[in-house]
Design an enzyme around this catalytic site. Structure first.
Site, PDB file in Angstrom:
ATOM      1  N   ALA A  24       1.057  -1.311  -0.031  1.00 61.60           N
ATOM      2  CA  ALA A  24      -0.004   0.048   0.057  1.00 61.60           C
ATOM      3  C   ALA A  24       0.846   1.136  -0.153  1.00 61.60           C
ATOM      4  O   ALA A  24       2.104   1.234   0.322  1.00 61.60           O
ATOM      5  CB  ALA A  24      -1.047  -0.129   1.078  1.00 61.60           C
ATOM      6  N   GLY A  36      -0.451  -4.972  -0.610  1.00 59.82           N
ATOM      7  CA  GLY A  36      -1.292  -4.864  -1.615  1.00 59.82           C
ATOM      8  C   GLY A  36      -0.718  -5.649  -2.857  1.00 59.82           C
ATOM      9  O   GLY A  36      -1.529  -5.746  -3.569  1.00 59.82           O
ATOM     10  N   GLU A  77      -1.965  -8.951  -2.920  1.00 57.54           N
ATOM     11  CA  GLU A  77      -3.294  -9.217  -2.977  1.00 57.54           C
ATOM     12  C   GLU A  77      -3.828  -8.903  -4.496  1.00 57.54           C
ATOM     13  O   GLU A  77      -4.517  -9.551  -4.790  1.00 57.54           O
ATOM     14  CB  GLU A  77      -3.853  -7.882  -2.120  1.00 57.54           C
ATOM     15  CG  GLU A  77      -3.585  -8.209  -0.646  1.00 57.54           C
ATOM     16  CD  GLU A  77      -4.384  -7.210   0.443  1.00 57.54           C
ATOM     17  OE1 GLU A  77      -3.934  -6.199   0.229  1.00 57.54           O
ATOM     18  OE2 GLU A  77      -5.270  -7.469   1.100  1.00 57.54           O
ATOM     19  N   GLU A 113       1.196  -6.572   6.800  1.00 56.75           N
ATOM     20  CA  GLU A 113       0.290  -5.361   7.292  1.00 56.75           C
ATOM     21  C   GLU A 113       0.350  -5.288   8.858  1.00 56.75           C
ATOM     22  O   GLU A 113       0.375  -4.398   9.564  1.00 56.75           O
ATOM     23  CB  GLU A 113      -1.032  -5.240   6.864  1.00 56.75           C
ATOM     24  CG  GLU A 113      -1.303  -5.165   5.177  1.00 56.75           C
ATOM     25  CD  GLU A 113      -1.038  -6.344   4.513  1.00 56.75           C
ATOM     26  OE1 GLU A 113      -0.349  -7.213   4.811  1.00 56.75           O
ATOM     27  OE2 GLU A 113      -1.298  -5.889   3.160  1.00 56.75           O
TER      28      GLU A 113
END
Ligand code: NAD
Length: 703
Positions: free
Chosen positions: A48, A94, A97, A119
């Site tokens: 992220a 991310g 992901e 995270e």
């Protein structure tokens, strides 16, 4: 994927827009038969965009953004065309992901691949579908373990666990495999979209998993004491997501994600361990004038516990090391420490025999000061004794060039005083390592009155050269870390003296978020050392004509030392320790009850936790006020990396921001009235409270 102007791919507005564009093209352009996601950077994806996360200030916004991002990933996997992730290097957060929303994942097996959802380390949970897709791929148990520890897995494990489908030998091979897969699978479907999908290893309703998830939260709390809400949010998201269909599962995840994003724990972890730590790594505390420097040859005086450890980390970083002691046997023993650690690494497969031998060949054990010629830096780690330190300083300096730096690893003796033995005090500095050096990431750099900027810059560069994190402090008794750390342990001892049950004190330490309880910690560092430091301080202050005020905990140390209970090394202190090689756990010494009778009225755990934390935070604030600390970032990062101050508070100074300066001042005054003036709030905090301001908080501006 190759974000312009950034070293890493992250999910920022530009990346999100590019991804959306790709999805739309995939859906609408009949000439596109498939998509390969690959990276133009040295790694696949970092995760992220922390700067953006930091700007989010409501749970609603966090929820909406997470849902919005995932809607694109959902369309990506449901566009009816094959999508392959061709992964090299790091693929984290991310980024993983996104890869999980691809139909097929191939990893370049060049030793550099690391896949994971870290995270939790920033107090967050994977909000891009990670808590739903990962368990559906590798099973709930494995997924929970990885996500709650922030594990990064290598290529082989990624393949064997089912996280990825194939490995590639070269980038060309990876792309060829991706193209072949696309050609062979024109209409792919994600496993979770198949009507008969089953979780590997069972879902939330299966007995084995239900059992795991029933004890999971209590197991997590046994370690975290409920201080890290992200841990239980991750478990809840996985469990509840397993009870509903995939799209609802994604919405559940976003709710927990939102709760994490706005939690004080996450703000504190990101502010300190991301922004402030990054600022330090970029040299915020280094004078900017002097040119960058490198040490090629390092001298170490004293091959004991510390010298041996410093030799190991330095040789590993490619530096030639001269390891000097009073006898050849001592010096050899110091080198043997590196041999033992490296042998272990070879056995475990983390290093080859050639690498081990090359590292060992860089360490020269000796008794001959002439071997120090050409060293750019010498660090002394001899006995904690002024006379011995003065002698080795003179002997070493006689061999060194005028530009060489001399550093002391003293843990207690002020640097300015030690520098009196030096012919060139401007080149004299403190480099305070922590034990064991190879595990502890911090070095506290101490600037003496005469230490030059050039010397400080060289010390700073060296600490970074060996991969450690430097904080810079001004000279003072106990410097920063030892001084504040001591207030934690001593507060525990003071409570014992007041009649608080020792077990409650120990539990309060852990509940406060500290890695070790106070009494056990004092046993580890030794009670006799505590008495020795107190005596030395008393003597030094008397010589300076300053008053000495004993901490109430000091009497406790003396009482135990008088009867030979001097700590772990003697097998007895506050605890009875099992002899070396003997099985069994340490146990609180039953005699404590007679020595310090347990009072009829006991404080609450909350009151004890407060005392342990306020004592440290207030002392840290005093260090800032007195100019011992030069920056808030050094204070926070130093407290977490140096002695493990509760990370979810963001460090000893950020603790004050978390409770609020006004509250801190009011509560400190109450504590001072009840327990002694050591709790009187630092002036600096009183000023902040008056002005309604905070201590500097880490953020995009500080990095
Ligand atoms: P140690 O007793 O394990 O090692 C000291 C070594 O210095 C011994 O090998 C000794 O033979 C050698 N030595 C003594 N006099 C010497 C001389 N004149 N010339 C050359 N070598 C000599 O001690 P240690 O725990 O490694 O501590 C060393 C220094 O580091 C001390 O100043 C200590 O305060 C500091 N320190 C210790 C710790 C810790 O946790 N142990 C942490 C930070 C700093």
């Amino acid at each position: 994927m190759d974000l312009a102007g950034k070293p890493m791919n992250v999910i920022d507005a530009e990346m999100a827009a590019a991804l959306a564009g790709l999805v739309e093209a995939l859906e609408s352009d009949a000439s596109i038969t498939g998509l390969i996601l690959a990276s133009g950077k040295k790694d696949f994806f970092a995760g992220a965009d922390v700067d953006h996360l930091w700007e989010i200030d409501t749970a609603e916004q966090a929820f909406e953004e997470s849902m919005h991002f995932k809607s694109w990933l959902r369309r990506l996997e449901q566009a009816g065309k094959p999508v392959v992730a061709a992964i090299h290097g790091r693929c984290l957060g991310g980024g993983l992901e996104i890869a999980l929303a691809c139909h097929h994942r191939i990893v370049l097996d060049d030793g550099k691949a690391r896949l994971g959802l870290p995270e939790v380390k920033l107090g967050l949970l994977p909000g891009g579908g990670g808590t739903q897709r990962l368990p559906r791929l590798v099973g709930m148990q494995q997924a929970l373990q990885w996500m709650s520890e922030g594990t990064e897995v290598r290529a082989a494990q990624a393949l064997s666990s089912g996280l990825v489908h194939a490995l590639a030998k070269t980038p060309e091979d990876m792309l060829a495999q991706a193209r072949a897969w696309i050609a062979a699978h024109p209409k792919p479907q994600q496993p979770w979209d198949a009507p008969k999908f089953r979780y590997p290893g069972g879902d939330s309703r299966s007995p084995a998993i239900a059992q795991l998830l029933a004890i999971g939260p209590s197991m997590a709390s046994a370690k975290s004491w409920g201080n890290y809400p992200a841990l239980t949010h991750i478990m809840s998201s996985v469990f509840e997501g397993g009870l509903v269909d995939f799209d609802n599962a994604l919405a559940i995840e976003s709710r927990y994600f939102a709760a994490c994003v706005v939690s004080p724990e996450s703000r504190n972890l990101i502010g300190t361990l991301w922004y402030q730590l990054n600022a330090i790594k970029k040299g915020a505390s280094r004078p900017s004038g002097p040119a960058p420097s490198k040490v090629k040859k390092l001298g170490i005086l004293g091959a004991g516990m510390m010298g041996a450890g410093i030799a190991y980390v330095s040789a590993k970083a490619g530096i030639e090391v001269v390891l000097l002691d009073t006898t050849q046997a001592n010096a050899d023993k110091g080198k043997a420490y590196s041999q033992a650690l490296l042998d272990k690494a070879v056995k475990k497969g983390g290093r080859t025999a050639e690498q081990r031998d090359a590292t060992l060949a860089r360490i020269t054990p000796t008794t001959d000061y002439a071997a120090l010629k050409d060293c750019q830096l010498v660090i002394e780690a001899v006995f904690e004794d002024r006379a011995v330190k003065a002698e080795v300083t003179k002997l070493a300096e006689a061999q060194l060039s005028a530009k060489a730096v001399f550093a002391s690893n003293t843990s207690t003796l002020p640097i300015t005083g030690l520098a009196q033995a030096s012919e060139r005090p401007a080149n004299f500095i403190g480099l305070h390592f922590f034990s064991p050096v190879d595990k502890m990431p911090l070095v506290e750099i101490i600037v003496g009155e005469q230490t030059s900027d050039e010397t400080l810059a060289k010390g700073f560069d060296f600490v970074q050269q060996i991969g450690q994190t430097p904080i810079v402090v001004n000279d003072s008794r106990g410097f920063y870390t030892s001084r504040v750390f001591a207030t934690y342990v001593m507060e525990g001892l003071a409570m014992l003296k007041e009649g608080v049950h020792p077990r409650s004190i120990e539990v309060a330490g852990l509940q406060a978020g500290m890695p070790m309880p106070p009494l056990a910690l004092q046993d580890e560092v030794s009670l006799s050392l505590g008495v020795h430091v107190a005596d030395q301080t008393r003597k030094d202050l008397a010589a300076e004509g300053k008053p000495y005020e004993a901490h109430p905990g000091e009497a406790v140390l003396r009482q135990l030392c008088e009867i030979g209970r001097i700590g772990k090394k003697a097998g007895q202190g506050f605890y009875d320790w099992p002899a070396e090689g003997e099985r069994g756990e340490k146990r609180l010494w039953p005699g404590l009850k007679e020595m310090f009778p347990v009072a009829a009225e006991q404080p609450t755990q909350e009151q004890m936790i407060e005392r342990l934390l306020y004592a440290q935070a207030n002392e840290a604030a005093r260090c800032l006020e007195e100019g011992v600390l030069r920056s808030v970032a050094d204070g926070n990062v130093g407290s977490i990396l140096g002695w493990g101050f509760a990370p979810f508070f963001g460090g000893a100074l950020q603790f004050i921001n978390t409770v609020g300066p006004a509250h801190f001042v009011a509560r400190s005054r109450e504590l001072a009235a009840a327990h002694g003036k050591r709790f009187k709030p630092a002036k600096l905090v009183i000023e902040l409270a008056k002005k309604g301001e905070l201590l500097e908080v880490g953020g995009p501006a500080s990095a």
